[in-house]
Design a protein around this motif. Structure first.
Motif, short mmCIF file in Angstrom:
data_model
loop_
_atom_site.label_atom_id
_atom_site.label_comp_id
_atom_site.label_asym_id
_atom_site.label_seq_id
_atom_site.Cartn_x
_atom_site.Cartn_y
_atom_site.Cartn_z
N ASP A 322 39.76 37.41 58.89
CA ASP A 322 39.48 36.73 60.33
C ASP A 322 38.39 35.81 60.00
OD1 ASP A 322 39.58 36.50 63.33
OD2 ASP A 322 37.27 37.14 63.17
N ASN A 323 37.53 36.04 58.87
CA ASN A 323 36.35 35.03 58.67
C ASN A 323 37.09 34.08 58.27
OD1 ASN A 323 34.33 36.39 59.70
ND2 ASN A 323 33.63 37.07 57.92
N ALA A 324 38.20 34.26 57.04
CA ALA A 324 38.79 33.22 56.48
C ALA A 324 39.72 31.99 57.43
CB ALA A 324 39.89 33.77 55.54
N LEU A 325 40.42 32.86 58.50
CA LEU A 325 41.10 32.23 59.39
C LEU A 325 40.06 31.32 60.30
CD1 LEU A 325 43.64 31.85 61.01
CD2 LEU A 325 43.05 33.74 62.51
N ARG A 326 39.06 31.54 60.77
CA ARG A 326 37.99 30.95 61.82
C ARG A 326 37.15 29.99 60.94
NH1 ARG A 326 37.08 33.80 66.46
NH2 ARG A 326 37.88 35.84 66.81
N HIS A 327 36.74 30.53 59.92
CA HIS A 327 35.81 29.43 59.06
C HIS A 327 36.13 28.75 57.70
CE1 HIS A 327 33.55 31.66 62.07
NE2 HIS A 327 33.43 32.68 61.39
N GLY A 328 37.50 29.20 57.47
CA GLY A 328 37.75 28.78 55.93
C GLY A 328 38.80 27.55 56.27
N ALA A 329 39.54 27.36 55.14
CA ALA A 329 40.69 26.20 55.35
C ALA A 329 41.53 26.51 54.06
CB ALA A 329 39.91 24.78 54.98
N GLY A 330 42.92 25.84 54.07
CA GLY A 330 43.55 26.09 53.12
C GLY A 330 44.30 27.52 53.18
N PRO A 331 44.98 27.77 51.92
CA PRO A 331 45.61 28.97 51.84
C PRO A 331 44.65 30.06 51.55
CG PRO A 331 46.06 27.90 49.86
CD PRO A 331 45.35 26.87 50.94
N VAL A 332 45.04 31.46 51.98
CA VAL A 332 44.11 32.62 51.96
C VAL A 332 44.84 33.50 50.87
CG1 VAL A 332 43.14 34.62 53.24
CG2 VAL A 332 43.40 32.24 54.24
N SER A 333 43.79 33.98 50.04
CA SER A 333 44.59 34.74 48.70
C SER A 333 43.94 36.01 49.00
CB SER A 333 44.35 34.00 47.59
OG SER A 333 44.61 34.64 46.46
N VAL A 334 44.78 37.16 48.62
CA VAL A 334 44.31 38.46 48.44
C VAL A 334 44.83 39.03 47.32
CG1 VAL A 334 44.31 40.91 49.59
CG2 VAL A 334 44.07 38.77 51.03
N SER A 335 43.99 39.47 46.26
CA SER A 335 44.52 39.87 45.08
C SER A 335 43.66 40.90 44.64
CB SER A 335 44.31 38.81 43.96
OG SER A 335 42.81 38.29 43.85
N VAL A 336 44.19 42.10 43.74
CA VAL A 336 43.54 42.99 43.31
C VAL A 336 43.68 43.02 41.66
CG1 VAL A 336 44.24 45.65 43.27
CG2 VAL A 336 44.87 44.34 45.39
N ARG A 337 42.54 43.50 41.14
CA ARG A 337 42.46 43.53 39.70
C ARG A 337 41.68 45.04 39.48
NH1 ARG A 337 37.01 42.11 38.86
NH2 ARG A 337 36.04 40.90 40.43
N ALA A 338 42.08 45.74 38.59
CA ALA A 338 41.76 46.96 38.43
C ALA A 338 41.17 47.39 36.83
CB ALA A 338 42.95 48.10 38.51
N SER A 339 40.30 48.28 37.00
CA SER A 339 39.66 48.62 35.70
C SER A 339 39.79 50.06 35.48
CB SER A 339 38.33 48.14 35.57
OG SER A 339 37.38 48.68 36.50
N ASP A 340 39.33 50.87 34.49
CA ASP A 340 39.24 52.41 34.41
C ASP A 340 38.60 52.90 35.50
OD1 ASP A 340 40.54 51.97 32.19
OD2 ASP A 340 39.01 52.05 30.98
N ALA A 341 37.29 52.39 36.21
CA ALA A 341 36.49 53.11 37.20
C ALA A 341 36.73 52.49 38.61
CB ALA A 341 35.17 53.29 36.63
N THR A 342 37.23 51.39 38.67
CA THR A 342 36.93 50.54 39.83
C THR A 342 37.80 49.67 40.03
OG1 THR A 342 34.73 50.30 39.28
CG2 THR A 342 35.48 48.73 40.90
N VAL A 343 38.68 49.50 41.64
CA VAL A 343 39.56 48.50 41.81
C VAL A 343 38.95 47.62 42.59
CG1 VAL A 343 41.79 48.25 43.22
CG2 VAL A 343 41.36 50.30 41.54
N ALA A 344 38.96 46.23 42.42
CA ALA A 344 38.51 44.92 43.11
C ALA A 344 39.67 44.30 44.04
CB ALA A 344 37.77 43.96 42.15
N ILE A 345 39.35 44.12 45.25
CA ILE A 345 40.25 43.27 46.06
C ILE A 345 39.47 42.24 46.62
CG2 ILE A 345 41.68 43.60 48.31
CD1 ILE A 345 41.49 46.57 48.34
#
Length: 425
Positions: A322-345
């Motif tokens: 919602d913040n990206a829609l209201r206050h951002g510009a251009g394409p919005v990207s959602v990606s995931v990267r994982a390690s042994d103990a943590t997953v980052a979105i």
């Protein structure tokens, strides 16, 4: 609740309908018979006037002249003392409606009508009244169903809102229902949500500050004890080693307490397959972004697992999108990267990013640089932390927010049911 409202409305309608319908039906039945008798009285009065005229002029009553005045299917009986009864018309049978009137010389005139046609009309009228009652109840039932649904839906929404509040979703809900009592409940829930969010945030900040201060002081103490171990005095060196061992144990206890606190906050969190859940969570934002000429890109490599609550993660990612829609510009990207103990979105867009003066306070409640309420990011962080994770602004420009979630234990993952096409090999 909907059933109770529906039954209450239908009961009121049924009582009202019966209270009005039964008297109406009885009145209609009596009215049909009354109209028939009034018709008979009108006919017999005309005949009686003519017979009185004949008797007054000493003429014998001649009923042949009265046949035209006698309605069809009616029988006329004239009775005079000392004379046989004169009868004109067919026999109406045993069930009749009769009217009688007196004439001169103590005579009587009686007119009889078969009751069958009148009873048939009464039956028709009764059926019509019953039909009106049935139609009234049917219409009232439809109105009752619509009314019960309109009243029950807000109550259900309020109950769900209270349930989400208990689950840690502190986002305010702007929906109102046009019912003063329910609107007051919704406003009270929003006020409670804000107060709880601030309370939880202050508690977490306090725990974080205390743990940081304890860790800092404990580290300084350990360094001092390690230095004391190097003294030439064997007794002092032994005491320092013993104290250092106790300090290390205290550090381990502190780590265990903090881990237990994180686990307690994340009691509802379960192993979540992000490859399946993330596209579903973000799908509702594709159309709003497309309407503004922007694209939403979701990238999940492999099959990362995270320990989280779907509802909380949906709300947190919804705030970021919602913040990206209201206050951002251009394409919005959602990606995931994982390690042994943590997953980052990671959620990012191509806008101008966060101003430098707001970077340090972007998650503070009430802080906003674009005229919004400044509540969303604070609540999103609270939701993520409720699952034992954390939310950070990893890159100010372009704005990139990262949700860090713990990886579930192997024993937890074993209980997850995988779709056939996504089952682990």
């Amino acid at each position: 609740m909907r059933r109770r409202i529906l039954l209450a409305i239908l009961l009121a309608v049924a009582v009202t309908t019966l209270a009005l319908g039964v008297p109406l039906g009885l009145t209609a039945l009596r009215l049909v018979e009354t109209l028939t008798r009034e018709e008979l009285k009108t006919s017999i009065q005309q005949i009686a006037l003519q017979l009185d005229d004949d008797l007054a002029n000493s003429r014998p009553p001649d009923l042949t002249d009265l046949q035209s005045a006698i309605p069809q299917n009616r029988r006329l009986i004239v009775t005079l003392p000392g004379h046989p009864d004169q009868v004109v018309g067919p026999d109406p049978g045993a069930d009749v409606l009769a009217e009688q009137i007196e004439i001169l010389r103590k005579g009587t005139v009686t007119i009889e009508l078969p009751a069958g046609p009148t009873r048939a009309r009464q039956t028709q009228v009764a059926g019509l009244v019953l039909l009106v009652i049935v139609i009234t109840i049917a219409i009232a039932s439809g109105v009752a169903i619509v009314t019960a649904r309109r009243l029950a839906q807000p109550l259900g929404h309020v109950a769900n809102r209270a349930g989400r509040l208990g689950a840690g979703d502190f986002r305010p809900d702007p929906r109102r229902y046009g019912v003063a009592e329910l609107d007051r409940v919704a406003e009270a829930l929003d006020t409670s949500a804000g107060a709880l969010a601030e309370l939880v945030q202050r508690e977490r900040d306090l725990v974080g500050d205390v743990s940081h201060q304890l860790r800092s002081r404990l580290t300084a103490l350990q360094l001092r004890l390690e230095a004391l171990q190097l003294t030439s005095d064997a007794e002092n060196a032994a005491d320092a080693a013993a104290a250092l061992e106790q300090a290390e144990r205290l550090g381990d206890v502190l780590d265990e307490l903090l881990a237990a606190a994180r686990e307690a906050r994340a009691t509802d969190a379960e192993p979540l397959d992000l490859a399946g859940a993330l596209p579903e969570i973000t799908n509702e934002w594709r159309e709003p972004l497309r309407n503004k000429g922007r694209a939403l890109r979701v990238r999940v490599d492999g099959r990362p697992m995270a320990k989280a609550t779907t509802a909380r993660l949906r709300e947190a990612i919804g705030v970021l999108l919602d913040n990206a829609l209201r206050h951002g510009a251009g394409p919005v990207s959602v990606s995931v990267r994982a390690s042994d103990a943590t997953v980052a979105i990671e959620v990012s867009d191509g806008g101008s990013g966060v101003p430098d003066e707001l970077v340090a306070h972007i998650f503070d409640r009430g802080v906003s640089g674009v005229g919004s309420t400044g509540v969303g990011l604070a609540l999103a962080r609270a939701l993520v932390e409720s699952d034992g994770g954390r939310l950070e602004l990893s890159v100010p420009r372009p704005a990139t927010f990262t949700i860090f979630l713990p990886v579930p234990r192997v024993d937890d993952v074993r209980g997850v049911r995988w779709p056939a096409e996504r089952s682990p090999r």
